[in-house]
Structure formats: structure tokens, C-alpha cells
Enzyme design. Sequence first.
Site, PDB file in Angstrom:
ATOM      1  N   ASP A  67       0.835  -1.204   0.000  1.00 59.64           N
ATOM      2  CA  ASP A  67       0.000   0.000   0.000  1.00 59.64           C
ATOM      3  C   ASP A  67       0.870   1.256   0.000  1.00 59.64           C
ATOM      4  OD1 ASP A  67      -2.557   1.488   0.421  1.00 59.64           O
ATOM      5  OD2 ASP A  67      -1.629   1.951   2.341  1.00 59.64           O
ATOM      6  N   GLU A 135      -2.137  -5.468  -3.558  1.00 57.19           N
ATOM      7  CA  GLU A 135      -1.202  -4.658  -2.765  1.00 57.19           C
ATOM      8  C   GLU A 135      -0.073  -5.517  -2.211  1.00 57.19           C
ATOM      9  OE1 GLU A 135      -3.888  -0.961  -1.045  1.00 57.19           O
ATOM     10  OE2 GLU A 135      -3.780  -2.819   0.109  1.00 57.19           O
TER      11      GLU A 135
END
Length: 334
Positions: A67, A135
Site C-alpha cells: 500500500d 497490494e
Amino acid sequence: MWINNIIDRIRLPFRKDKELFSALYGILGFYPRNIEYYRQALVHKSIGKRNDKGKPLNNERLEFLGDAILDAAVGHIVYRHYEGKREGFLTNTRSKLVSRETLGKLAIEMGLPRFILSSGHNNSHNSYVGGNAFEALVGAIYLDRGYDACMWFWENRVLGKYINLDKVAFKEVNFKSKLLEWSQKNKVRMDYKMLKQKKDENNNPVFSFQVIIEGIEGEKGSGYSKKEAQQNASKETLQKLKREPQFVDAIFKAKSNRTKMEEEPTMLVPDPEREQEDFIIEQEYEADDVQEPVEPMDEEPAADNEFDLSDITHKEKSREAIIAEAEAAAFAEE
């Protein structure tokens, strides 16, 4: 002989994980160096797998890392692609590119969910599981090959093939309209409260607004125009509505209290006969103020009673009497 042993050691992972290696090459555009990073990126926490020390083995930590790397890499690409654009535009574009919805769709288009290990069902349709795995995959790329490989992956394997950057950047998502639509559908009152207006270091006006729903404070937003500030506040409030059930409960509780009060009569129904008599001034008397009628007295009224009107009469006076009274009054003043 020793050369053959080395070749066999190189081929061994390909024989053992041939399908995974081939799938990852099709997604990434390169073969992994350390397959274990990518294997862990595809393990959902619902599996409950743990290592020898009892620590969970899933993709949550890699998701956290990915992320952060995505924010940096995509922000870098957007910054470089849109030279001269303001911070607000760059932030909105990056947000749309790395949103949970976008990453979930990317994962599905790339065929990533079919390799995710999870105890749930229909993972291919679960954007949260797919987006989280995407992610985590970026986190695995970073650990395996570094930041430049993450940039290369996004520029060469995502942009152009799955995402039209300009189309995403200039697509206007009207969060204010979405929030208003939700409010009207649920019959709740919504308003925007301007918190402050200031100027930034370049003397540009900056506005701050907050969403108010049924008197409950929503999220805040800032921007270089009132519209942009309200859009940002609306976006944050929509996200809060989705992730905080207690916020929704507070809104509908406030709505229930308001509608209950509105249904109760606030005053008695007026009497039409009574309304006609409103012009009459009613006198209120205390019990001690009521006196018995008395007979008229012959004494002269007290001279110091300025409100005594007993000398006003309709009896006509003669000319001589009027002159005499005037002279008496004149001499009295001297």
C-alpha cells in the site's frame, strides 16, 4: 557434473511451482527471484496458517508494505505525467488509481484471485480479497526486486493495458451528488458547514467545509474552491458511512428523534370564536381591589391628584364664570 547439479537446482523450483511461476510471469512480466514472497502475498488470513514460532503466515504485512509502495510509485508517475497540475488534482488522480475498487478490478482482470489461498468462497468476485492481494503482490515485488521494478510493473503491465491514465484522471466523480442521492433516498437532512477560509503560501484561497447529517458531524474537506472542498468532504463522509456502522446508527437515531418531534402537536388548535375577541383588553383585578360603591361627597377633590378628572364636565359655563376662573388661576400662580 557440478554444472548439471547447478542446472538441476535452478530447474527444481520451476518443476515444483511451474504453474505459479508461469502465472506470475504472465502477470508481472518477469520471473520471481524469491518465490516465497509471492507465495505469501497470495495467502489470505482466513487460512490461519502459522510458522514454527506460532506467527501468522498471511499477506497482511505485505499488503501494508505494498500500500505504501503503491502510493509512492503511482504518485511519482502521476507527478511526472501531469507537469504543472495542482496538488489537489494529483491527489485525486492517485486516489482513483489506487482505490480499493480499482485494485480489485485489476486483480480480477489479471486473473489473480484464482491463485489466492482462502477459506472463503467465490474469491474471484471479492474485490477486497483481490485488492488486498494486489497490494501484497506489489510488496512482494519491492522485497524481491526493489522500487524500480514496482515502477516498471505499474507503467508497463498496468497502464495502457488495463488502465487509461488520462481517462481516469479527468473522469469527474461527483461525490457530493452521490451523498445527496443517499440522503434523499433515506430521507435524512444534510448540509455543508463552512469551517474557515484562508490563503495558502501563494495567496490562493483555501476553503474548508464539513458535512452535517441530521445534526451529526460528518467528515471535513478542503480545496481551492468551495466545490472542491465540499467534494472532498463528501468523499470522506461516504467512506465513513461505509466503514463506521455506529456513524450510520447515530444519523438514523437523530432522524427518528426529529421526526417524532415533528409529529407531535406544538400548540393547541386555536378557537375561532376566541380569536375574534383578541382585540378586547381584559382587565385583571385582585380581590382587594374590588370596592363597594360609595355615595358622592361634597368635599373638593384633593388638589395634588394630577390624575383626578372630576373637574371635566359637559355643563356649559357663562362668560363671566370663565373670566372669573381665569383671573383666579392667574392670581394663584403669582
